[in-house]
Design an enzyme around this catalytic site. Structure first.
Site, PDB file in Angstrom:
ATOM      1  N   ASP A  27       0.952  -1.232  -0.114  1.00 48.26           N
ATOM      2  CA  ASP A  27      -0.146   0.078   0.068  1.00 48.26           C
ATOM      3  C   ASP A  27       0.916   1.203   0.122  1.00 48.26           C
ATOM      4  OD1 ASP A  27      -2.197   1.831   0.510  1.00 48.26           O
ATOM      5  OD2 ASP A  27      -3.159   0.428   1.559  1.00 48.26           O
TER       6      ASP A  27
ATOM      7  N   ASP B 203      -2.703   5.079  -2.372  1.00 50.69           N
ATOM      8  CA  ASP B 203      -3.817   5.794  -1.500  1.00 50.69           C
ATOM      9  C   ASP B 203      -4.203   6.980  -2.095  1.00 50.69           C
ATOM     10  OD1 ASP B 203      -4.774   5.640   1.447  1.00 50.69           O
ATOM     11  OD2 ASP B 203      -3.701   7.573   1.210  1.00 50.69           O
TER      12      ASP B 203
ATOM     13  N   GLU C  70      -6.727   3.754  -5.203  1.00 49.03           N
ATOM     14  CA  GLU C  70      -7.790   4.398  -4.539  1.00 49.03           C
ATOM     15  C   GLU C  70      -8.529   5.667  -5.124  1.00 49.03           C
ATOM     16  OE1 GLU C  70      -9.628   5.468  -0.315  1.00 49.03           O
ATOM     17  OE2 GLU C  70      -7.571   6.115  -0.663  1.00 49.03           O
TER      18      GLU C  70
ATOM     19  N   HIS D 167     -11.296  -1.337   4.942  1.00 45.67           N
ATOM     20  CA  HIS D 167     -10.781  -0.919   6.077  1.00 45.67           C
ATOM     21  C   HIS D 167     -11.281   0.384   6.334  1.00 45.67           C
ATOM     22  CE1 HIS D 167      -8.055   1.085   3.514  1.00 45.67           C
ATOM     23  NE2 HIS D 167      -7.649   1.605   4.536  1.00 45.67           N
ATOM     24  N   ASP D 168     -12.153   1.108   5.772  1.00 43.65           N
ATOM     25  CA  ASP D 168     -12.783   2.383   5.632  1.00 43.65           C
ATOM     26  C   ASP D 168     -14.193   2.531   5.668  1.00 43.65           C
ATOM     27  OD1 ASP D 168     -10.245   3.702   5.610  1.00 43.65           O
ATOM     28  OD2 ASP D 168     -10.228   3.875   3.488  1.00 43.65           O
TER      29      ASP D 168
HETATM   30  C1  GLC Z   1      -7.262   6.522   2.482  1.00 43.70           C
HETATM   31  C2  GLC Z   1      -7.291   5.147   3.235  1.00 43.70           C
HETATM   32  C3  GLC Z   1      -7.406   5.480   4.490  1.00 43.70           C
HETATM   33  C4  GLC Z   1      -6.592   6.562   5.057  1.00 43.70           C
HETATM   34  C5  GLC Z   1      -6.662   7.796   4.226  1.00 43.70           C
HETATM   35  C6  GLC Z   1      -5.292   8.838   4.412  1.00 43.70           C
HETATM   36  O1  GLC Z   1      -8.608   6.737   2.124  1.00 43.70           O
HETATM   37  O2  GLC Z   1      -7.794   3.961   2.912  1.00 43.70           O
HETATM   38  O3  GLC Z   1      -7.404   4.419   5.549  1.00 43.70           O
HETATM   39  O4  GLC Z   1      -7.210   7.242   6.188  1.00 43.70           O
HETATM   40  O5  GLC Z   1      -6.516   7.444   2.802  1.00 43.70           O
HETATM   41  O6  GLC Z   1      -4.235   8.120   4.166  1.00 43.70           O
END
Ligand code: GLC
Length: 540
Positions: A100, A202, A265, A334-335
């Site tokens: 990641d 990310d 993402e 996980h979010d």
């Molecule tokens: C992404 C991740 C999340 C994180 C954010 C900041 O959305 O999935 O868990 O808090 O980025 O890095």
């Protein structure tokens, strides 16, 4: 077994949240050796690649999404040697590993930021986003952070503000400075050289901010009580079109290594057309785009769980994708609230079948295969910054330790150890070991679906043909590859539905959300599905 296309075009990705997967050294926190111990399970389950949420050194302000060093392993998770072993053991089982990458921001503990904040004339000052207060002493603009409050924190030492879209412990890198881009690309090469199979990147669409740092406009849909993060439309603090240039450069780094993949993402609310733009333009041979291989498609998570709405979303996405765009689907991570907590037990079964039969690359979130649910955490024990600040879903709820068996601490950690987050209260009944012994369980459904999908070219690369003229709460589609056809029929209704497929005669149910129907011969001219039932049919 099919032999067409790249591994990521036929494989299934499984997201591991390392802190909660398996604790091997009994400190209550998951680690790399723990993942190694569970590789045989993952191989049995039938997934092809593991995406590990960040495992790099971090003060854990945002549980690893605040990276203090991109080229080492966080001490609670292990060492680089442990990682090499994990990679080797996974590869021996034909399982790929994706890391990641968090390129948008670092931790305030990263050496780059420490240098940058040390003085206004430090050579790395411009690696981050620093701004003077306005002449009246107020904040540089109206940008707000996702985790509450302003997106600016004053650094008293130099009298300037640094920008952060998330926690104050996550200062944003300045991607308009080419030295930053080169530095991050160097960190990527470090891991690609080491043999990792790719990265999930990310907030990849948010790397650039408006060059003039204009205020964000007010969001007309925002209401008192909504998260303050959305009070303004985030059009200037992110989503800048020049990001496509950065993504093309990023792609050239990956293209220097064979068979590597970039999963991006993306913003959850992107339209199918906008999402499609992140594949980039066609390469010379026109069989790939020149940006992200798999820009995450979260649309299904936001779509009402209704046959018509789901079909409309899939169809719009299919139409919007360029011919070289590999579709992908995500239903949990996980979010977000747990799949089963959103859809219920029946919905979760149907969702498993949908996710694993649509065209494209699916991503599963660890624990969803056994139907782990959201776990309420008492206010004084919340660890997630978003949850603590009450600006959105408390993500701790979907990050509790994996439930392996009914022993104390669910086999995640040793008896009597305090785990970093509490276990869900249902772990003694709901766990991997119990479900492995029940042919009817959700886990065994995932297991059958994953293996069947792997062995069935129509599901791997087959074309997608939605079928019209069904009861409005049913959704069916055909997948077809070189003459091999499979029919998928999903009943979203809470009661029986009778369906008539005029074009087909007899078939056999190969996989069913409710296992007792598997093997049944069916007359497709008139087939009845039970409440929330889904089936995969082979033609006789
Ligand atoms: C992404 C991740 C999340 C994180 C954010 C900041 O959305 O999935 O868990 O808090 O980025 O890095």
């Amino acid at each position: 077994m099919s032999d067409k296309g790249a591994w990521w075009q036929r494989g299934v990705i499984y997201q591991i949240y390392p802190r909660s997967f398996q604790d091997s050294n009994h400190d209550g926190i998951g680690d790399l050796h723990g993942i190694i111990q569970r590789l045989d399970y993952l191989s049995w389950l039938g997934v092809d690649a593991l995406w590990l949420s960040p495992i790099f050194p971090s003060p854990q302000a945002d549980f690893g999404y605040d990276v203090a060093n991109y080229t080492d392993i966080h001490h609670e998770y292990g060492t680089l040697a442990d990682f090499d072993l994990l990679l080797q053991e996974a590869h021996q089982r034909n399982i790929k590993i994706l890391l990641d990458l968090v390129p948008n921001h670092t931790s305030t503990e990263h050496a780059w930021f420490k240098e940058s904040r040390s003085s206004k004339d430090n050579p790395k000052r411009d690696w981050y986003i620093w701004k003077d207060p306005k002449p009246d002493g107020s904040l540089p603009n109206n940008w707000l952070a996702y985790f509450g409050g302003a997106a600016w924190t004053l650094d008293a030492h130099t009298g300037q503000y640094y920008m952060h879209n998330f926690d104050p412990g996550q200062p944003e890198l300045n991607w308009r400075n080419s030295a930053v881009q080169e530095a991050i690309f160097g960190e990527i090469r470090f891991w690609l050289e080491r043999g990792v199979d790719g990265f999930r990147v990310d907030v990849i669409d948010r790397l650039l901010k408006h060059p003039q740092f204009l205020d964000n406009p007010i969001n007309p849909d925002w209401r008192e009580g909504d998260s303050t993060a959305w009070k303004y439309l985030r059009v200037n603090s992110e989503q800048q079109p020049e990001v496509h240039r950065v993504l093309r450069d990023l792609r050239t780094v990956f293209d220097q290594y064979p068979n590597r993949v970039i999963v991006g993402e993306m913003d959850y609310g992107l339209s199918p057309e906008k999402l499609a733009s992140y594949y980039g333009g066609a390469t010379e041979d026109e069989d790939e785009g020149d940006e992200i291989h798999l820009p995450f498609h979260f649309g299904m998570m936001l779509t009402m769980w209704d046959a018509g709405a789901i079909r409309a979303r899939v169809d719009a996405y299919e139409v919007a994708l360029p011919p070289y765009g590999q579709p992908n689907y995500v239903l949990g991570n996980h979010d977000s609230p747990r799949l089963i907590s959103r859809l219920g037990v029946d919905g979760a079964r149907l969702a498993a079948m949908l996710l694993l039969t649509l065209r494209g690359t699916p991503t599963l979130y660890n624990g969803d295969e056994i139907g782990m649910s959201n776990t309420t955490i008492p206010d004084d024990q919340i660890l997630d910054p978003q949850g603590r600040n009450k600006v959105g879903f408390n993500r701790d709820e979907c990050r509790t330790p994996m439930q392996w068996d009914s022993s104390p601490n669910a086999g995640f950690s040793g008896a009597g150890i305090t785990t970093w987050l509490p276990l869900a209260p249902d772990y003694a009944q709901n766990n991997v070991a119990t479900q492995q012994n029940q042919p009817e369980s959700l886990l065994m459904l995932y297991n059958r679906l994953l293996h069947y999908r792997r062995d069935t070219p129509a599901l791997n690369w087959g074309r997608y043909y939605p079928i019209d003229g069904l009861p409005e709460d049913c959704y069916a589609f055909l997948r077809e590859y070189e003459g091999q056809k499979r029919l998928i029929v999903l009943n979203f209704a809470g009661g029986n539905r009778e369906l008539h497929f005029a074009d087909y005669n007899r078939g056999k149910i190969i996989i069913a959300t409710h296992a007792q129907r598997e093997g049944e011969a069916v007359d497709l001219d008139r087939i009845t599905l039970g409440a929330y039932e889904g089936v995969i049919i082979e033609f006789a």
